[in-house]
Design an enzyme around this catalytic site. Structure first.
Site, PDB file in Angstrom:
ATOM      1  N   GLU A  65       0.854  -1.185   0.000  1.00  9.84           N
ATOM      2  CA  GLU A  65       0.000   0.000   0.000  1.00  9.84           C
ATOM      3  C   GLU A  65       0.889   1.234   0.000  1.00  9.84           C
ATOM      4  OE1 GLU A  65      -3.876   2.131   2.010  1.00  9.84           O
ATOM      5  OE2 GLU A  65      -2.733   0.730   3.266  1.00  9.84           O
ATOM      6  N   ASP A 123       4.770   4.936   3.943  1.00  5.86           N
ATOM      7  CA  ASP A 123       4.325   6.319   4.139  1.00  5.86           C
ATOM      8  C   ASP A 123       5.541   7.190   4.449  1.00  5.86           C
ATOM      9  OD1 ASP A 123       2.591   8.649   4.764  1.00  5.86           O
ATOM     10  OD2 ASP A 123       1.031   7.114   4.790  1.00  5.86           O
ATOM     11  N   ASP A 143      -2.846  12.411  -1.869  1.00  3.61           N
ATOM     12  CA  ASP A 143      -3.025  13.865  -1.853  1.00  3.61           C
ATOM     13  C   ASP A 143      -3.182  14.369  -3.294  1.00  3.61           C
ATOM     14  OD1 ASP A 143      -2.876  16.628  -1.549  1.00  3.61           O
ATOM     15  OD2 ASP A 143      -1.320  16.530  -0.031  1.00  3.61           O
ATOM     16  N   LYS A 145      -5.229  22.543  -4.218  1.00  7.35           N
ATOM     17  CA  LYS A 145      -5.522  23.912  -3.780  1.00  7.35           C
ATOM     18  C   LYS A 145      -5.054  24.953  -4.788  1.00  7.35           C
ATOM     19  CE  LYS A 145      -5.617  22.936   1.183  1.00  7.35           C
ATOM     20  NZ  LYS A 145      -5.015  23.257   2.506  1.00  7.35           N
ATOM     21  N   ASP A 194     -11.044  10.831  -4.310  1.00 12.04           N
ATOM     22  CA  ASP A 194     -12.265  11.634  -4.281  1.00 12.04           C
ATOM     23  C   ASP A 194     -12.185  12.778  -5.280  1.00 12.04           C
ATOM     24  OD1 ASP A 194     -10.188  12.767  -2.480  1.00 12.04           O
ATOM     25  OD2 ASP A 194     -11.660  14.378  -2.258  1.00 12.04           O
TER      26      ASP A 194
END
Length: 234
Positions: A69, A94, A143, A147, A180
């Protein structure tokens, strides 16, 4: 505290004060004394091509399958997969001390001997895994850097990244992607189409239900999410 250095064998903790981040000392001590299934820096170097032997140290036998992952966050999804598939080796990657330690602590508490937590930049995976070493990979809600338009260059998934991932995935291995962010999803689709085959009816792990807190949050808000599963067709 995220690491930005892409060299996976560099020790990012060597010049840091353990008082600055409590997870730093937990990670360092957990790896050195073996109290946590966490790995980083120089300890990763001998593991390329030897991950099954690494898992054999804690599992009854070397796993036939290895699943990665990328961006494991706090391990909610990966710990469930590892519990459901005790004969498969799972590796979570991560870039923050907190996330890496949190996943390792959950694995230790739950007795998941088939799970390892790595501090490693996702762009360095080719150095950590051997060609065709992985049976599958998942990337859930990375991510989107949405923005500001100029931030989009920071997105993990691009042609170079997917090409490297393809090399370490064995033929027939799955790649499962969720997000998303529709523009990010639409950006990835044509890139992946040149490297992978779409899996219309996912089998094995991608056919099971695994939702992260991100996905549940979006669902509760009535917001759509997007997912796709590919197979490595090489």
């Amino acid at each position: 505290m995220p690491i930005r250095i892409e060299d996976p064998f560099h020790d990012p903790t060597q010049n840091l004060n353990t008082d600055v981040n409590p997870f730093l000392s937990k990670m360092r001590e957990g790896m050195e004394n073996g109290s946590l299934p966490v790995l980083y820096g120089p300890r990763l170097k001998p593991l390329q091509g030897a991950w099954r032997s690494e898992f054999a140290n804690t599992m009854a036998k070397p796993p036939e399958d290895l699943v990665l992952e990328v961006g494991s966050h706090k391990g909610e999804v990966l710990k469930k997969m590892a519990a459901n598939h005790p004969d498969t080796g799972f590796v979570g990657v991560d870039i923050t001390f907190k996330r890496v330690v949190t996943l390792a602590e959950k694995a230790q508490t739950l007795g998941l001997h088939n799970l390892r937590s790595l501090l490693c930049n996702g762009r360095a995976l080719e150095q950590v895994f051997e060609e065709s070493e992985l049976s599958g990979a998942l990337i859930f809600f990375p991510d989107p850097w949405a923005k500001k338009k100029r931030q989009q260059k920071n997105r993990l998934i691009n042609h170079e990244f997917l090409l490297g991932l393809k090399k370490i995935l064995k033929p027939g291995a799955f790649l499962w992607f969720k997000t998303d962010h529709k523009p990010y999803f639409d950006q990835v689709l044509p890139i992946a189409a040149d490297l992978f085959a779409i899996e219309p009816a996912p089998q094995g792990i991608p056919s099971e239900i695994y939702t992260s807190r991100f996905e549940r949050h979006f669902t509760e808000q009535g917001l759509p999410t997007y997912e796709i599963c590919w197979r490595n067709s090489k």
